[in-house]
Write a protein that holds these residues in place. Structure first.
Motif, PDB file in Angstrom:
ATOM      1  N   GLY A  23       0.813  -1.200   0.000  1.00  0.00           N
ATOM      2  CA  GLY A  23       0.000   0.000   0.000  1.00  0.00           C
ATOM      3  C   GLY A  23       0.853   1.259   0.000  1.00  0.00           C
ATOM      4  O   GLY A  23       2.062   1.161  -0.192  1.00  0.00           O
ATOM      5  N   PRO A  24       0.265   2.436   0.198  1.00  0.00           N
ATOM      6  CA  PRO A  24      -1.160   2.635   0.459  1.00  0.00           C
ATOM      7  C   PRO A  24      -2.046   2.215  -0.717  1.00  0.00           C
ATOM      8  O   PRO A  24      -1.632   2.314  -1.859  1.00  0.00           O
ATOM      9  N   VAL A  25      -3.257   1.745  -0.391  1.00  0.00           N
ATOM     10  CA  VAL A  25      -4.196   1.253  -1.397  1.00  0.00           C
ATOM     11  C   VAL A  25      -4.624   2.396  -2.316  1.00  0.00           C
ATOM     12  O   VAL A  25      -5.057   3.454  -1.844  1.00  0.00           O
ATOM     13  N   TRP A  54      -7.183 -10.308   5.013  1.00  0.00           N
ATOM     14  CA  TRP A  54      -8.409  -9.772   5.601  1.00  0.00           C
ATOM     15  C   TRP A  54      -8.367  -9.884   7.127  1.00  0.00           C
ATOM     16  O   TRP A  54      -8.717  -8.964   7.861  1.00  0.00           O
ATOM     17  N   GLN A  55      -7.828 -11.040   7.577  1.00  0.00           N
ATOM     18  CA  GLN A  55      -7.759 -11.293   9.004  1.00  0.00           C
ATOM     19  C   GLN A  55      -6.769 -10.342   9.686  1.00  0.00           C
ATOM     20  O   GLN A  55      -7.009  -9.864  10.794  1.00  0.00           O
ATOM     21  N   ALA A  56      -5.650 -10.082   9.020  1.00  0.00           N
ATOM     22  CA  ALA A  56      -4.572  -9.318   9.639  1.00  0.00           C
ATOM     23  C   ALA A  56      -4.768  -7.804   9.513  1.00  0.00           C
ATOM     24  O   ALA A  56      -4.035  -7.031  10.116  1.00  0.00           O
ATOM     25  N   ASN A  57      -5.742  -7.394   8.697  1.00  0.00           N
ATOM     26  CA  ASN A  57      -5.899  -5.961   8.441  1.00  0.00           C
ATOM     27  C   ASN A  57      -7.336  -5.488   8.622  1.00  0.00           C
ATOM     28  O   ASN A  57      -7.958  -4.976   7.688  1.00  0.00           O
ATOM     29  N   PRO A  58      -7.867  -5.629   9.838  1.00  0.00           N
ATOM     30  CA  PRO A  58      -9.274  -5.236  10.046  1.00  0.00           C
ATOM     31  C   PRO A  58      -9.491  -3.747   9.732  1.00  0.00           C
ATOM     32  O   PRO A  58     -10.568  -3.372   9.287  1.00  0.00           O
ATOM     33  N   HIS A  59      -8.456  -2.928   9.923  1.00  0.00           N
ATOM     34  CA  HIS A  59      -8.608  -1.493   9.706  1.00  0.00           C
ATOM     35  C   HIS A  59      -8.807  -1.150   8.233  1.00  0.00           C
ATOM     36  O   HIS A  59      -9.246  -0.059   7.908  1.00  0.00           O
ATOM     37  N   ALA A  60      -8.451  -2.074   7.350  1.00  0.00           N
ATOM     38  CA  ALA A  60      -8.448  -1.740   5.929  1.00  0.00           C
ATOM     39  C   ALA A  60      -9.789  -1.986   5.246  1.00  0.00           C
ATOM     40  O   ALA A  60      -9.953  -1.680   4.079  1.00  0.00           O
ATOM     41  N   PHE A  61     -10.731  -2.577   5.989  1.00  0.00           N
ATOM     42  CA  PHE A  61     -12.012  -2.909   5.365  1.00  0.00           C
ATOM     43  C   PHE A  61     -13.160  -2.237   6.114  1.00  0.00           C
ATOM     44  O   PHE A  61     -13.265  -2.355   7.335  1.00  0.00           O
ATOM     45  N   THR A  62     -14.010  -1.543   5.394  1.00  0.00           N
ATOM     46  CA  THR A  62     -15.194  -0.962   5.999  1.00  0.00           C
ATOM     47  C   THR A  62     -16.151  -2.091   6.379  1.00  0.00           C
ATOM     48  O   THR A  62     -16.443  -2.947   5.542  1.00  0.00           O
ATOM     49  N   GLY A  72      -6.118   4.143   0.563  1.00  0.00           N
ATOM     50  CA  GLY A  72      -5.092   4.807   1.364  1.00  0.00           C
ATOM     51  C   GLY A  72      -4.581   3.971   2.518  1.00  0.00           C
ATOM     52  O   GLY A  72      -3.594   4.319   3.151  1.00  0.00           O
ATOM     53  N   SER A  73      -5.234   2.854   2.809  1.00  0.00           N
ATOM     54  CA  SER A  73      -4.787   2.053   3.951  1.00  0.00           C
ATOM     55  C   SER A  73      -3.549   1.231   3.598  1.00  0.00           C
ATOM     56  O   SER A  73      -3.284   0.939   2.439  1.00  0.00           O
TER      57      SER A  73
END
Lengths: 540, 263
Positions: A23-25, A54-62, A72-73
């Motif tokens: 990233g950033p995405v 997905w499991q390791a990046n909860p902040h990156a998904f609404t 941007g994540s």
């Protein structure tokens, strides 16, 4: 020294750290695209990568929804081991559910409860309570842009073709074979010249959607016009198999093939031969077994426990291709006190070293090959001794050449002996400016029992030639000669040819010639049994 | 006279230098385009598809083949492929496993259901027809840069758009072609048409690729491939009905153990 190690460790950690984020995405990024960058190697499935991301990046998904990746994540890439820790089947099921949830709806964090997850995907819960989804991070932009994981069209396709767990409807295949055999002469015991035969087989196979479970059932029925011993009801397959990570297990009845050579199959010992079906001994009877296969970088190890023995099918009073005295197969004798319930055991290790394939095997239990003992009623009675057998198979591919070796050492109460087949197969394609393949097979057959061997190939040379026309009818032909090197008058010739008549019909032609003038030769008793056979296979 | 000769020589060498430079430039451009084609198609992971083949004789007689295929992208090596044959019925249950390698010979195995035998096969010569069709094994193998020398020929209008025309000379001496010429669509760098020339350099076959669809926002796949043999008048249509990506397949689904279980 210690300092040096610490420094090295620090540098390594640093190096790893720089590679473990993505990233950033960007707005053009998709989760799929990012996952292809994060995928360490092809041993890891894409769904495992996506699940771990997905499991390791909860902040990156609404709302924890994989279809709503925040622009941007930064994504942390989990360790390879972590990715592999979730079974592919589970990750795949999770993924197939997760991508159907529209952006803006919450996702279920559970990956294991597939049915529940599927149900939720269809009917989202009224109150979205997802623990990690509401976490706010300062480094994420206030207006997250939803980026779909994959295009909408692809989503619907995946959704449509994947049903949740369970089995697909079974595949059903039926085959009817009609056979007519003409012998050149009447039998030495006045058997008929013309023999008709019909057989029918059915095969049903169920496979689970994740391909882990397999159920197969294949009954086989044969009717023989002349020889009642040729009538057969058999189960060729009736098993359940489970394939796990690096292993599979099988319980039930099945047919197992070992070996590499073409002219005879010395090492192949798990299944009993259905000798009435054909002189070449390639038809087999189903064998009850428990089988465990374990595979990894050290090769494949197969273990077989064989709890029940099947006696060989041997021509009866009115059958051809038999010794002068009729064989009474009804009451076979066994050396083992457990008779056909003797617990047989086999092991095989195999490994591929580049162009070289190697296998070693061991078998102990009822000998698949009977000895025929004269009985009081002027008949022969089959007896099955206990045996131990060591086998080796080797095959080397070099350009258009394949070099092959099979060898066994077999020990019974009666004798011990060794035997081998050694030769090559050489293939030319596009011969004579056509599409034909033309292959040459040459194999030397050896048996340490010399003239006493109850098999034709004790010091023999097999020369064969195979034509494959590569046409729409799939036409092919094999012509082979087995010549005894001790006795020029002892030989056999075989012809196998076949072609497709329609999508559901195939015509086969088989012919055998036998020649021998030595009464001690195994071919001597069948020297008047030359035959020509037409078979029609109908698939429905 | 002497002056004239040296002038001609100078001119000649100039001309050949210019020729050389153009040729080198065209080879560099050809390779660059091929590289872009390969790069744009990287990262697809794994896929499954249903495929039909319609074989047509010169007289118009048709026969049909049905198969299922699975493919796995391998980084740094050729791709892996598994083909399960469903029709014609006498070959149902037969499976073909291929591990492609860009420069070395492929590893290939056949599973023969009648004998329950996995048989390793020699793969040096890839020119043989696939299932009696007009497609040779080498026509169906994965596109690898190391397999060819590239030469950019020209730009040309094709279909609705513009194409790069690239000449590809096989590096494998056992290829049945002296060269192939590919028309690559400038928008997605995928072939629209390929012509194949036999070892005597005469036109042998033409492949037309149609119905391109975009998958995973990145990967273009054709759904109808027609191979026409100009020397025999025979042709084959290869129809791809359903392509699925991300099927969860790993390398373990493409080894000989899996080949035995493949249904």
């Amino acid at each position: 020294m210690r300092t040096l190690l610490t420094v090295v460790a620090l540098i390594c950690t640093q190096a790893q750290a720089t590679e473990t984020t993505l990233g950033p995405v960007q707005s053009a990024d998709t989760l799929w695209k990012l996952a292809t960058q994060a995928r360490p190697d092809d041993q890891v499935a894409m769904v495992q990568v996506i699940y771990a991301l997905w499991q390791a990046n909860p902040h990156a998904f609404t709302l924890n929804n994989i279809n709503a990746l925040r622009q941007g994540s930064q994504l942390n890439i989990p360790q390879r081991q972590h990715m592999l820790s979730i079974p592919v089947a589970v990750a795949r099921q999770w993924y197939n559910n997760a991508i159907t949830i529209p952006a803006g709806r919450p996702a279920k964090a559970s990956a294991n409860v597939s049915n529940q997850a599927a149900a939720e995907a269809e009917q989202p819960t009224a109150v979205p309570v997802v623990t990690q989804a509401t976490e706010q991070h300062d480094d994420t932009p206030p207006q997250p842009t939803s980026v779909p994981a994959i295009p909408a069209r692809q989503q619907t396709k995946t959704q449509a073709t994947t049903s949740v767990s369970g089995f697909t409807p079974p595949s059903q295949d039926y085959t009817l074979t009609l056979q007519q055999r003409y012998y050149a002469k009447p039998g030495d015991q006045a058997q008929a010249k013309s023999h008709s035969r019909a057989s029918v087989s059915a095969e049903w196979v169920w496979q689970s959607n994740d391909r882990a479970h397999l159920l197969a059932l294949e009954p086989f029925l044969r009717w023989d016009q002349q020889d009642t011993e040729g009538n057969l009801i058999d189960l060729r397959q009736a098993y359940w198999q489970y394939a796990g990570d690096g292993y599979d297990i099988k319980t039930g009845v099945d047919i197992v093939f070992w070996g590499v050579t073409e002219s005879q199959h010395l090492v192949d010992v798990i299944n009993q031969t259905d000798l009435i079906a054909g002189v070449d001994g390639e038809a087999k009877l189903g064998q009850p077994m428990f089988n465990l296969n374990r595979y990894g970088s050290a090769g494949k190890l197969a273990v077989y426990i064989l709890p029940y023995f099947r006696p060989r099918t041997l021509a009866g009073q009115d059958g051809r291709l038999r010794p002068p005295l009729p064989v009474n197969s009804d009451q076979p004798l066994y050396e083992s006190a457990q008779a056909e319930r003797n617990l047989d055991f086999a092991l095989r290790w195999s490994q591929q070293f580049g162009a070289l394939d190697l296998a070693l095997s061991y078998f102990e239990g009822n000998n698949r090959e009977p000895i025929l003992l004269p009985s009081a009623e002027n008949t022969l009675q089959p007896m099955y001794l206990q045996m131990q057998q060591l086998g080796i198979e080797a095959q080397l591919i070099s350009g258009s050449w394949i070099w092959k070796l099979e060898s066994i050492y077999r020990k019974t109460r009666q004798q011990d002996f060794s035997a081998a087949t050694l030769g090559f197969e050489y293939t030319q394609v596009g011969v004579f400016e056509t599409d034909w393949d033309w292959a040459w097979i040459a194999e030397y057959q050896y048996d340490s029992r010399q003239q006493l061997a109850p098999v034709p190939g004790q010091n023999d040379l097999f020369i064969g030639s195979r034509f494959v026309a590569n046409d729409a009818a799939g036409s092919e032909m094999l012509l082979g000669l087995l010549q005894d090197l001790d006795n020029s008058a002892s030989k056999s010739v075989k012809l196998e040819a076949s072609m497709r008549l329609s999508n559901t019909l195939r015509l086969r032609i088989d012919a055998w010639l036998f020649q021998s003038n030595l009464p001690s030769d195994t071919l001597y008793f069948i020297r008047h049994d030359d035959y020509f056979q037409l078979s029609l296979d109908y698939y429905f | 006279m002497r002056n004239y000769l040296s002038t001609s020589l100078l001119l000649l060498s100039l001309v050949s230098a210019v020729n050389c430079a153009t040729l080198l430039a065209d080879e560099a451009k050809g390779l660059a385009i091929a590289q872009e084609r390969k790069n744009r198609d990287a990262g697809w992971g794994d896929s499954e598809s249903l495929t039909s083949m319609i074989l047509r004789s010169a007289g118009g007689d048709e026969s049909r083949r049905e198969m299922r295929t699975a493919a796995l992208e391998v980084q740094g090596d050729g791709d892996k492929g598994l083909t399960l044959f469903d029709e014609p019925r006498d070959v149902r249950g037969t499976a073909f496993l291929n591990h492609a390698h860009p420069t070395a010979e492929d590893d290939q195995w056949l599973y023969l259901p009648a004998l329950k035998r996995v048989k390793r096969i020699a793969s040096r010569n890839k020119s043989g027809p696939f299932m009696g069709s007009e497609f040779a094994y080498e026509d169906l193998s994965s596109f690898e840069l190391a397999k060819y020398r590239f030469n950019y020929l020209r730009d040309e209008p094709c279909g609705d758009g513009q194409c790069f025309v690239i000449e590809q000379t096989p590096a494998d001496e056992y290829s049945s072609y002296s060269k192939t010429v590919a028309w690559l669509d400038k928008t997605h760098y995928q072939p629209i048409k390929v012509t194949y020339y036999d070892r005597k350099n005469s036109l042998l076959k033409t492949l037309s690729l149609e119905d391109y669809k975009l998958y995973l926002e990145k990967y273009w796949r054709p759904h109808k491939l027609t191979m026409e043999n100009h020397q025999t008048g025979k042709s084959t249509d290869l129809l791809i009905h359903n392509i699925r990506f991300n099927t969860g397949r790993t390398a373990a689904d493409f080894d000989t153990n899996a080949l035995q279980r493949a249904r």
